[in-house]
Design an enzyme around this catalytic site. Sequence first.
Site, PDB file in Angstrom:
ATOM      1  N   GLY A  65      33.395  45.503  41.848  1.00 37.77           N
ATOM      2  CA  GLY A  65      33.945  46.681  42.007  1.00 37.77           C
ATOM      3  C   GLY A  65      35.334  46.757  40.981  1.00 37.77           C
ATOM      4  O   GLY A  65      35.950  45.661  40.845  1.00 37.77           O
ATOM      5  N   ARG A  82      27.185  45.362  39.396  1.00 36.95           N
ATOM      6  CA  ARG A  82      27.296  44.535  40.386  1.00 36.95           C
ATOM      7  C   ARG A  82      25.947  43.416  40.267  1.00 36.95           C
ATOM      8  O   ARG A  82      25.647  42.743  41.222  1.00 36.95           O
ATOM      9  CB  ARG A  82      27.141  45.090  41.913  1.00 36.95           C
ATOM     10  CG  ARG A  82      28.545  45.741  42.434  1.00 36.95           C
ATOM     11  CD  ARG A  82      28.464  45.649  43.946  1.00 36.95           C
ATOM     12  NE  ARG A  82      29.793  46.515  44.300  1.00 36.95           N
ATOM     13  CZ  ARG A  82      30.719  45.573  44.503  1.00 36.95           C
ATOM     14  NH1 ARG A  82      30.908  44.224  44.180  1.00 36.95           N
ATOM     15  NH2 ARG A  82      31.890  46.045  44.946  1.00 36.95           N
ATOM     16  N   ASP A 100      32.134  36.545  44.088  1.00 36.37           N
ATOM     17  CA  ASP A 100      30.450  36.263  43.636  1.00 36.37           C
ATOM     18  C   ASP A 100      30.524  36.041  42.205  1.00 36.37           C
ATOM     19  O   ASP A 100      29.740  35.432  41.581  1.00 36.37           O
ATOM     20  CB  ASP A 100      29.769  37.498  44.020  1.00 36.37           C
ATOM     21  CG  ASP A 100      29.480  37.534  45.592  1.00 36.37           C
ATOM     22  OD1 ASP A 100      29.603  36.351  46.031  1.00 36.37           O
ATOM     23  OD2 ASP A 100      29.628  38.444  46.213  1.00 36.37           O
ATOM     24  N   LYS A 142      39.818  38.809  40.131  1.00 37.32           N
ATOM     25  CA  LYS A 142      39.908  40.145  40.338  1.00 37.32           C
ATOM     26  C   LYS A 142      39.307  40.613  41.514  1.00 37.32           C
ATOM     27  O   LYS A 142      38.393  40.123  42.030  1.00 37.32           O
ATOM     28  CB  LYS A 142      39.099  41.007  39.173  1.00 37.32           C
ATOM     29  CG  LYS A 142      38.828  42.461  39.361  1.00 37.32           C
ATOM     30  CD  LYS A 142      37.330  42.733  39.386  1.00 37.32           C
ATOM     31  CE  LYS A 142      36.591  42.391  40.665  1.00 37.32           C
ATOM     32  NZ  LYS A 142      35.553  43.102  41.073  1.00 37.32           N
ATOM     33  N   THR A 143      39.974  41.622  42.475  1.00 37.55           N
ATOM     34  CA  THR A 143      39.303  42.291  43.689  1.00 37.55           C
ATOM     35  C   THR A 143      40.627  42.908  44.428  1.00 37.55           C
ATOM     36  O   THR A 143      41.622  42.261  44.646  1.00 37.55           O
ATOM     37  CB  THR A 143      38.670  41.548  44.442  1.00 37.55           C
ATOM     38  OG1 THR A 143      38.009  42.261  45.639  1.00 37.55           O
ATOM     39  CG2 THR A 143      39.117  40.064  44.903  1.00 37.55           C
ATOM     40  N   ASP A 201      40.322  43.565  47.112  1.00 40.74           N
ATOM     41  CA  ASP A 201      40.300  42.968  48.514  1.00 40.74           C
ATOM     42  C   ASP A 201      41.386  41.701  48.662  1.00 40.74           C
ATOM     43  O   ASP A 201      41.670  41.644  50.005  1.00 40.74           O
ATOM     44  CB  ASP A 201      38.955  42.376  48.891  1.00 40.74           C
ATOM     45  CG  ASP A 201      37.781  43.340  48.824  1.00 40.74           C
ATOM     46  OD1 ASP A 201      38.469  44.817  48.440  1.00 40.74           O
ATOM     47  OD2 ASP A 201      36.757  43.197  49.239  1.00 40.74           O
TER      48      ASP A 201
END
Length: 703
Positions: free
Chosen positions: A106, A170, A201, A225-226, A228
């Site tokens: 994402g 993805r 991941d 990166k994320t 979340d």
Amino acid sequence: MQENKTVSIEDLLSNSEVKQITGKINQEIIERRGYQPPICEAFTKPFTILKENNDICLKIHSEAASQLPKMVENKVQDIEGIDLPDELLTTEYSLKRIIGIVFSGGPAPGGHNVIAGLYDAAKKANPESIIYGFLMGPDGIIENEAIKLTDDIIDAYRNMGGFSMIKTGRTKIDTQEKVALSKDTCKKLDLDALVIVGGDDSNTNAAFLAEEMFNDGVQVIGVPKTIDGDVQVRDANNNVLCAISFGFHSAARAFANSISNLCTDSSSDIKYWHICKVMGRVASHLALEVALQTHANLTLIGEELANYVDKSRIEKAHKENRIDYTAYGITLRHLSRVICNCIVKRAAAGKNYGVMVIPEGVLEFINEIQIFILKLNTIIAEYNETHDVDFHTNFLLLENKLEFLRRLATLSEDENKLSIWNRRDNDLFNDIPDFFQEGLLLERDSHGNFPFSQVETDKVLMGLVQDYLGILKENGTYKIGIHRNYYISTLEKGGVDPDCFGPVIFRNYDNGSELLLVKKTITSLKILKNSMISSGVIKENDEIPLAVEKIYLKSVPNFKTQSHFYGYDGRGTEPTRFDCNYTYNLGLTVFSLIAGGATGQMAAIMNLDHKFIDWKPIGIPIASLMHLEERKGKQALVLEKSVVDINSAAFRVVKALRDKWLAAEPGGDQYRCPGPIRFTGKSEEDRPITLVLNAIGGSGFNE
Ligand code: FBP
């Protein structure tokens, strides 16, 4: 008065002011593109070198050691700036390099600056160096779709959000065929290094590719990166090496701005509960930061719910000399009761409105749901492994999927053997609403992750909340508190004596409370009338005085909600200054790691939770971050996600201030207004609040 003449559309469109205000470029973009992030001390020198840091101790999972043998010896690398290296080092550092970079997973604000930092450092070391951007995520590597990045491309995206420069995807490079094609691409482009900007991941993928391409001499570097925020790293002694992934701060600030606006609207309009689901596939870091930024009335933190223990059940079981395993962890029903309790308390304080934050991954922490997710993951994965057509293609409709599960349960019963899906599972599953069944059966992503963002978590919970509030309303527990002054003035205006009716209507009239609560037993106008007759304040044939009726009706709650989902908007927001600076320095770090010959490392900045002056670029061996996790029904070696630690200072602060923010008492709410992301000016905070608190009070892990 000025004459208002109609200008032709041609003249209008050629007018210079019209051109400017309808153009793509505005002042914000000009300022962003022109911003030069500060750089860490190490990068102020003409060269950098890598120094193995043997003080930092990392544990390697035995499975990582066996699956990634060439990576296990990697150590944490400190990056140091130097003025005059020896000749060999100077030549090495200044080699012409060809580097490919890809976004994976994402989007997260700041990604473009990683590329800009890498590009600037590579070009500074050798202007002949080439940076390729792989298009549309890992597919770009597999299919050799890449663009050569130029000054013009880079300059257009400096400090800008999104991943639109080269897009993302993805796809997982998980088969021998995909690995071979990726290696082929690296060979064709003559790559010295491949940089994978991604989450848990994607960094897992980076480690495996580093292992695969070790003998080809292609270095692979990961970047955390994320939005979340679940890529965080501590060493074996609990020292923080990477406090947060990039993009987290920007997304949290964007969500917080919108949610704070809802707080303002909600406390003005006083008729809705706003239910805000915020992204974070599993971990509740974003919800926690939003709570700290906005002081919303109620924020659920999944990790806390997982640790819930029902003490009364344990005590009861203890007395009966048995263990009650169901006392550990929270059920959906119990959680809905907890939420109702907060709503009822606020209503009693006269506030039948509010703002609630629900992390999208909350269901992962609810026992019964987690078990369904795990079981269904395995069933779907096993089906796909043994059939030519995959589960979702073969069973298109929900009813087909349910029929398949029913057959599985019957089979287990007929054959009288232990099965992953038995009659009890099937009965429980059939008890949940269709839309939720459908959600739990959704297709997993290429990494085997459950698609929480597509499940209407809030709808599941709020359905139960609505039902229970209905019961509480019927039994008279859920009532809106009436301000005493309002009651008195309303009755006086209606020509009725407040002191005569007060003790009959309210349960707390005589104790001087500021907020009056209608007696529990009075749940309808008819009952109200009967109690007034029996206490003698009106006669059998009298009507309820209008003023009294008005007050009663005001005390009857109507629970109205508005649902919002905050996720994709935050992923696409422009980066905060924190993320601009963080990512640009990550890009510089990536180049230093490549120039220093590293591979299988993740670029990171230590001391992010402190002032910029203390930031230190490092490389962290990815292999040391891995553990075994259930994916597609099997144990797989993947990067370990960091979830919220309930011993961390940030969580403890939220817990301690929870009642204050619920504001279930007379007086105003405690909402905090963080405002929009302010790229320029002095009013923007320089770090996420979570990081500041954890730096002061401890990040919790193993403490
Ligand atoms: P990454 O881990 O790839 O950064 O993505 C995280 C996330 O933003 C989650 O918060 C959310 O659940 C998910 O992406 C949504 O995925 P998709 O883009 O496939 O809808």
